[in-house]
Structures are given as C-alpha cells and as structure tokens.
Design a protein around this motif. Sequence first.
Motif, short mmCIF file in Angstrom:
data_model
loop_
_atom_site.label_atom_id
_atom_site.label_comp_id
_atom_site.label_asym_id
_atom_site.label_seq_id
_atom_site.Cartn_x
_atom_site.Cartn_y
_atom_site.Cartn_z
N THR A 754 -4.00 -3.41 -13.41
CA THR A 754 -3.58 -2.10 -13.93
C THR A 754 -3.29 -1.13 -12.80
O THR A 754 -2.28 -0.42 -12.82
CB THR A 754 -4.68 -1.53 -14.84
OG1 THR A 754 -4.90 -2.43 -15.93
CG2 THR A 754 -4.28 -0.16 -15.38
N LEU A 758 0.29 0.50 -11.97
CA LEU A 758 0.52 1.94 -11.92
C LEU A 758 1.16 2.35 -10.60
O LEU A 758 2.08 3.19 -10.58
CB LEU A 758 -0.80 2.68 -12.13
CG LEU A 758 -1.40 2.64 -13.53
CD1 LEU A 758 -2.76 3.31 -13.56
CD2 LEU A 758 -0.46 3.30 -14.53
N LEU A 762 4.81 3.96 -10.29
CA LEU A 762 4.94 5.24 -9.60
C LEU A 762 5.98 5.16 -8.49
O LEU A 762 6.84 6.04 -8.34
CB LEU A 762 3.57 5.64 -9.03
CG LEU A 762 3.52 6.93 -8.20
CD1 LEU A 762 3.96 8.12 -9.03
CD2 LEU A 762 2.11 7.15 -7.66
#
Length: 846
Positions: A754, A758, A762
């Motif tokens: 995770t 992310l 990003l």
Amino acid sequence: MLGRWSRNKAERELDEEMRFHLDMETEKLIARGVPPAEARRRARVAFGGVEVWKEACRDVRRGRTFEMLVHDVRWALRSIRRAPGYALAVILTLALGMGANTAIFSVVNGILLQPLPYADDDSLVLLRQQAIHLGVDNLAFSIRELYDVQEQSSALSAIAEYHSMSFTLLGREEPMRVRTGVVSASYFPLLGVKPVLGRDFRPTDEHHGAEAVLMLSHGFWQRSFGGDPDIVGQVFEMNDKPHTVVGVLPPIPQFPRDNDVYMPTLACPFRAAGEENMVENRRSFSSLVVIGRLAPGKTLTDAETETAVLADRFRQLHPDIYEDAGYDMGVVLLKEELVREARPTLLLLLATALLVLIIACANVANLTVAQRLRRDRELAVRVALGAGRGHLIRQQLTQSLVLAGLGALLGLALAYSGLGILKSFAGRFTPRGDNIEIDMWVLLFTLIAAVLTGVLTSGMAGFGTRGRIASALRGSRTTTANPGRLRLRALLVTAQVAVSVVLLVIAGLTLRSLLRMQSVDPGFDSSKVVTARVLLNWSIYNEHQDQVRFFETALDELARQPGVSTVAAASDLPIRGSRRPNQFMIEGQQVDSDELRPVFDFRSATPDYFQAVGIPLIKGRNFGHNDHEAAPYVAVINQTMAKRYFADRDPIGQRVAIGDLDNEDPQWHTIVGVVGDVHDYGPDLPATEQLYVPFRQDGSVQYLVLRTDRDLAASAVMIKDVVYGLDPQQPVIELQTLEAAQRTVTDAPRLTSTLLGLFALLALAITATGLSGVIAFAVGQRRNEIGIRMALGARRSTVVLMILRQGLSLVSGGLLIGLGLAFLSSQRVADLLFEIPPSDPPTFTG
C-alpha cells in the motif's frame, strides 16, 4: 492590446519594487538623523539607477547581512502574494514529497539508526543455536546448555536467560491472563535497565523458598493500574502463591517480545521442574533465549569463535543429541537481530520516498522555470537599472527557500498525523516500533531536506537574464521562450517519467506478489469462525483428565447455544507463528544411526475440529467420540506427511510412535485418516508435515473454535458466560474471528504494498502535472505559430497531433529510460516477492 497590458503589468510590478527600495532608503536616512522631507529627497536622488544596488553591496561589506536577509524574505513573501497559484502548487508538491520522506525517515531513524535504550548497546549479543538437519534456524537453549555456556565462556562478561509464559493473575475484579517474562536476576542489570518505581530483581529472589516477586512492564502498569504510584508492595495471587510487586520498568522496547509482568527464574514452576530433570535429560525445558555482553577487550569475532568451539564440544560429548541434528551455535549483535526483518523493507521505502522527493523537486523546478519565463521582462529591467546578478540570484534563492520551508512545515504536519499508522506498520517487523517519533534528528532531516530542495529547485531553474536584456525590453508581442529553458523543462519531465516508471514497477511487483499470496488456498475455511484462547490455570487443572472435563463441559454448553453449528477445541489455530518440529518413528521402518528420524508438527484436537475450521477429509475418518483414553491410540495426518513418508503404501492402518522414542515400549498411534494441508505459517511458506491426535488421548488444548452465525461481540459474551460459569477465575483472551487472524499473516506485505503504491501514484500525479504544464506552456509560446498554421488551412486534428507528438516524445524517452532502471531496481527487491519474478512481464507491460 494584450502585449501592452502585459508590459504595463510588468512595469507596475517593477514600480512596486522600486517604491519598496525607496521606502527602505528613506527609513535608513531618517534613522541617521536626517529630517523626513530631506531624507525623502535624498532617497529619490539615490534611487536614480545603480546607486541603490551599490548601497546594497556596501551593506554586505559593512556586515548588514541580517538586514539584507529580512529584505529578501519580505521580497519573497510579496512575490508569493503576487503569484498565489504558483506558490500553492509549489508548497503542496513539496509538502507531499517532504512529508513522505519525513515520515519514512522517522521510521528508519527510530528503528535502524537510534541506539537501543540499553547501556552500551554495541556490546549486547544474542546467542543462537541451530539444528540445520531439522530445518530449525533458531533452536531455543535448554537449562543445562545455558549453564554450560555460562561456565565455559570467557568472551562474554555476563549471560542472562529469558523465556515467556502465560499465567493467571488474581486479585482484581476479573481474572487476568498475563504474559509473563521469566528472567534471571542479572537480566535487567545486563541491559542496564533500572526500574522507575521500586527495585530490580536480586540474586536472592532466585533462591529456593524465596518470596515470590513481580516486576510490571510500564505499559501494563498504565493500562491495568492507571499508573498507580503506590503499586509497589501490592500483592496478587499467581500459581496459587502470593506475588509481591517490587518494581515497575521504564517505557522501553522489550526484548524479545512485550510482556505484562516479569518474575525470577525459579518462580516459574515449569522452569523449576525442568531444572530438576536436566541431569537425566540434557534438553529438559528447552525454551530459553540467551543474551550476553561482550567482555572488555573482546570483539564479536572472539565470541563467534568461542561459540563455534562450544558447539563442537557439545557435538563430541553428546553425539546422540547434537551430531545428527546438524547442531551449531553462533552469536549476533542484539541490535542487528532486532532490526533484521525490518531493514530490507524500510530501506526500500526510504529509497522510494527519496525518488518521490526527486520527482517533486523536478516538478517544482519546472514550475519555477515557467514562473521566471513570465518575469523575464521584470528581471531584465532590473538588470538594466543596475541590479547585480548576484543580488537577483540571492532573491530568487530566498524565494525558493521560503517556499521549501513552507512545504516542509506542511509535510511535517502530514508526517506527524501518520505516526500511529507507521508505528503499527513497524510493529509487524520489530519490537522497536514504539521508538518512532518526530525527534530532533527527524526535524534536522526535514530542515536539511528543505534547504537542499530550495537550492536544488532554484539551481535547476536557472536564471540567464543578462544575455537577453535587449530582447526582453523590446516588447512582448513576439515574446518567445529561451530554447535552453524549454529543453531544461523537457529534460526534467523526461526524468520524472523515468523515475515514475521505476516506482510503478516496484509497486506493481509487490502488489502482484500480495495478490498471489492471497490467492493461495490456506487449506481451511475461516468464514463464520470465532476463536478464543482459554489457558487453564495449571495449579488447578494439573491433571489431563481435569482439562478434558473442563473443555468437554464447555463445548457441550456452547453447542447448545443458538446460532452455533459446530464447536471444537485445539492446541493451535490454523494460523501460527514459529515451527517446533517433533520426531516420530514409523513401525517397521529401521533408522540408521547416521539417519535422522522423520519430523512432524504436533496438533491435539477434539473430534469436530476439522469440521469447525473446514479442513477437508481426504481419506479414512476423523476422530470420533469413541477415541478416548481407554481406546487404542489413533492419529490423523495431513497430505504432505502422507506423500513424504507413505508414498509407496496406504498410510491408513500404519502405526507411528511419538513422544519418548527411546523407550523400549513407546506409545503407538494408528493412522485412521488423512486430511488436507494447512499453511499454518503463512501462505508464502509450504505446508509442513502435521499429525493430529485426539485431545482425550494425548496433548492439551487451549483454543475454543466455534462456527456460528453470531458476530464477534455476541460470541464473546456467550463464550465468557460459559467459561465463567464453569470457573469464575478462568480468564478468556484473544477473542477474534479466524478471518481476522488470517488477515494478520498478510498485514505486513499488504501495508508495504500500500505504501509503495501510494508513493507510485503520488509520483505519477506529480509527473502528469509537470507534463501538462510543459505542454501547456509550449502551446502558449507557439500560439502565433498555431494561428498562422490554422489561417493557412491546417486542420485542427493536425495541430492536435503535432502537440501530442511533442508530449509523447517526452513520455517515450522517459519510458525507455525508466524501464531500464526498473529492470535493474527490481532485482534488488526479489527477496520481498512471492512467486513473482523480478522481471515479471505483466507488471512491466502494465
């Protein structure tokens, strides 16, 4: 008209700048005693051109650095107010990049960099034994082995033991099952840990007949007693004896695991019984963890050499115990052992976060280049009026540093808000998770990152105004961008795409690995299953029949509850921790002296256990209620054990001996069934050989298993009512669903995947923003050209394709470079992947 408006706007901004300098000069003259009117006149004369900039240089020579700094910061803040959109984009971009880095660095700092909260932690070591032929990498020490090492070691100045057990603590409103660390009196002095309340253990506390004493961990003291300062001296009952609290430990990470309370060695009845039997059985009570401290002048190499000699001595003196098992002994630094599992994942996350920051810096540099292209005329006018290049560079650098500082503050707030999640994440790997905090080292890291980011983005943006003064002053109707700056922006976007590809590939690999891990059939059905742990008080239920009577009564009561379809009890749940192999002997199969006896994982269960957890029966039968202590002993094995040891014959009807195999008349169990394999140690590890025996005939159980339509809360009340009805002093702990227990196995890889995902998303978002900004600016610069093309008959689709080709050329270059870097980087994370090759084609294609 548009050009005239742009020129007027630049001139208005320049006038505002000049008025600021005029006011500054006036204030300085008034401070020197010049009347206000005269000071204003002199300032206007001095501000005729170069004079103000010469005065600034003189200020530097006079040591007025602070005044200049204040002036530059005020100029930067005014510039930010004039371009709020640009400033907000920069601050948010840097906040995301630096927030991610601050958060991950706080984890790396707390776990990998900070010293242990123990005295002279570089000399603390952990002794380790191995049984290589049995597949055991960390073999616990027995009491006799510990004493031998203490007597024969010269490289270690102090040696202490530890093991952990659960006992029932009485004396409060409800009985409490407490995790108890059993340690030698030298344990805490060896670590250099002093209690915050009361005293430490004394050598006399380990004498036979000594008063039973306890020390409380800081967390347990806070949770269960509200931090009561008068806790020392209070008495509680444990193991049918009063135990007096003599101290409370400080809030430190406990090694090797968190405990509620601590007791001296001989206060543990099982450890005391093991010491009585160690003469007849050298491996009696083999459950100890042994730590030591290097003697003055001794190194880790000296300790490694000495333990190798001790291991060789053990093999020579007791070949029947150690030789065939492939026995060995070694030593590792305690600090390295605590972070061994966490290090690869944390370094990967730190590298990923740094790449995100690099992408953020490149994007900010792109935004800064675009902003300065719009201010070319202003900068050129200021240079024409005599502004020095160094002064302009200083102001632009100050602006970048101010923006980076604001981004760092916002990033610090984001990192602080995520500390709880990070502590939980790190706790999956190491007991040092509670050491994660925003301390001065993290703040220093954020400050350095902000300064470097400001300098880097300002430097990448460049200046280059002096050589284009004339063209910038001619007007703005045909203003074009510096080709060098456009190439710089294109290069930055290409680099962003390349780094984003690397992050996406790494995140994709870990995600594919997680999905593959979750797709593994665990061998059981965890839906609608609730479990509870009931560890019977050994001093009350010290006979096997007492334990059987309690659990069978409890199971009968639970089976009559509405919503419950199946109930059972077992020694372990399908999800477990470390493996403890046991040896067995197959009837009629001779074992040579140089051949190891086969091994298995032992399980004890009640008849309905396989039905309760959904383990399928492959052959034969399950346990029945007729398999009691007076009936012939039976066993059920799993498929892996059947294939390995009975590949050439039907295992049903075969007999195996377990327990004391050296006995002339060992206890034989007839195999009556074969059940499916269960991945007890996680989906990423193969199923081991397992043997189940009926609880009535052998072993013990500690878990209640219910297949029920009730939710966890209702099931918990039901189980406690039944257990407390049988014994009000019997605690019930670890109430959870089997699905929740199963999820914990993949929590660590899920959280890692995770976080990487992310970071990758990003990076992709920042890169997309940078790419769209470059294309939009390039289109704006070519507006006249596009208009001429359209006037000459060019189609809209042709113009759109021309723009798309420009964008795709940037993406294609970054994609090719990124794929090459991703292929190299993926090899470094191969150990973190499950059944996914580092060069996984679907991931790279995606």
